[in-house]
Design a protein around this motif. Sequence first.
Motif, PDB file in Angstrom:
ATOM      1  N   TYR A  21       3.533   7.691  -0.909  1.00  0.00           N
ATOM      2  CA  TYR A  21       4.365   6.487  -0.898  1.00  0.00           C
ATOM      3  C   TYR A  21       3.500   5.242  -0.711  1.00  0.00           C
ATOM      4  CZ  TYR A  21       7.800   3.012   0.456  1.00  0.00           C
ATOM      5  OH  TYR A  21       8.551   1.867   0.523  1.00  0.00           O
ATOM      6  N   ASP A  24       1.586   4.461  -3.889  1.00  0.00           N
ATOM      7  CA  ASP A  24       2.456   3.850  -4.901  1.00  0.00           C
ATOM      8  C   ASP A  24       2.736   2.389  -4.577  1.00  0.00           C
ATOM      9  OD1 ASP A  24       2.574   6.221  -6.290  1.00  0.00           O
ATOM     10  OD2 ASP A  24       4.569   6.775  -5.544  1.00  0.00           O
ATOM     11  N   GLN A  25       2.998   2.108  -3.311  1.00  0.00           N
ATOM     12  CA  GLN A  25       3.275   0.731  -2.902  1.00  0.00           C
ATOM     13  C   GLN A  25       2.046  -0.154  -3.076  1.00  0.00           C
ATOM     14  OE1 GLN A  25       6.367  -0.621  -1.949  1.00  0.00           O
ATOM     15  NE2 GLN A  25       6.914   1.325  -2.884  1.00  0.00           N
ATOM     16  N   GLU A  27      -0.382   0.276  -5.266  1.00  0.00           N
ATOM     17  CA  GLU A  27      -0.556   0.045  -6.705  1.00  0.00           C
ATOM     18  C   GLU A  27       0.423  -0.999  -7.213  1.00  0.00           C
ATOM     19  OE1 GLU A  27      -0.652   3.644  -9.022  1.00  0.00           O
ATOM     20  OE2 GLU A  27      -2.091   4.561  -7.646  1.00  0.00           O
ATOM     21  N   THR A  28       1.661  -0.961  -6.733  1.00  0.00           N
ATOM     22  CA  THR A  28       2.662  -1.959  -7.125  1.00  0.00           C
ATOM     23  C   THR A  28       2.239  -3.346  -6.657  1.00  0.00           C
ATOM     24  OG1 THR A  28       4.436  -0.312  -7.047  1.00  0.00           O
ATOM     25  CG2 THR A  28       5.093  -2.623  -6.900  1.00  0.00           C
ATOM     26  N   LEU A  29       1.757  -3.445  -5.422  1.00  0.00           N
ATOM     27  CA  LEU A  29       1.293  -4.721  -4.885  1.00  0.00           C
ATOM     28  C   LEU A  29       0.089  -5.235  -5.674  1.00  0.00           C
ATOM     29  CD1 LEU A  29       1.474  -6.879  -2.630  1.00  0.00           C
ATOM     30  CD2 LEU A  29      -0.082  -5.446  -1.300  1.00  0.00           C
ATOM     31  N   GLN A  31      -0.684  -4.567  -8.729  1.00  0.00           N
ATOM     32  CA  GLN A  31      -0.210  -4.971 -10.059  1.00  0.00           C
ATOM     33  C   GLN A  31       0.416  -6.357 -10.003  1.00  0.00           C
ATOM     34  OE1 GLN A  31      -0.809  -3.156 -12.883  1.00  0.00           O
ATOM     35  NE2 GLN A  31      -0.084  -4.967 -13.932  1.00  0.00           N
ATOM     36  N   ALA A  32       1.227  -6.602  -8.982  1.00  0.00           N
ATOM     37  CA  ALA A  32       1.912  -7.887  -8.854  1.00  0.00           C
ATOM     38  C   ALA A  32       0.950  -9.027  -8.524  1.00  0.00           C
ATOM     39  CB  ALA A  32       2.995  -7.798  -7.780  1.00  0.00           C
ATOM     40  N   GLY A  36      -3.328  -5.413 -11.250  1.00  0.00           N
ATOM     41  CA  GLY A  36      -3.622  -3.991 -11.104  1.00  0.00           C
ATOM     42  C   GLY A  36      -4.945  -3.668 -10.438  1.00  0.00           C
TER      43      GLY A  36
END
Length: 87
Positions: A21, A24-25, A27-29, A31-32, A36
């Motif tokens: 988890y 994933d978080q 990687e999302t951060l 990316q934003a 990335g």
Amino acid sequence: MARDGSLGVNLFSARVGREAYGGDQLETLAQALTGGSIAPLLTHLLDQKKLSKEEIKRLRDLLNEETASMVDYLFQAALSNASSVPP
């Protein structure tokens, strides 16, 4: 989340582990914030002294392992290419 109602009460548990988890978080951060790339996030954490010595050692170990794997791969590729060149 998974729900188990067999005990007469609802018992909830995570379906995804904490590391998965968190990864994933992150990687999302990344990316934003940086398209990335994780490097700017790590650089900031290092500059701000937010990583412990143990965390820095773990990162170094991971990078050393990755570098060793990459060198092995490139070496094997070079050997493979050299053996396919006619004399």
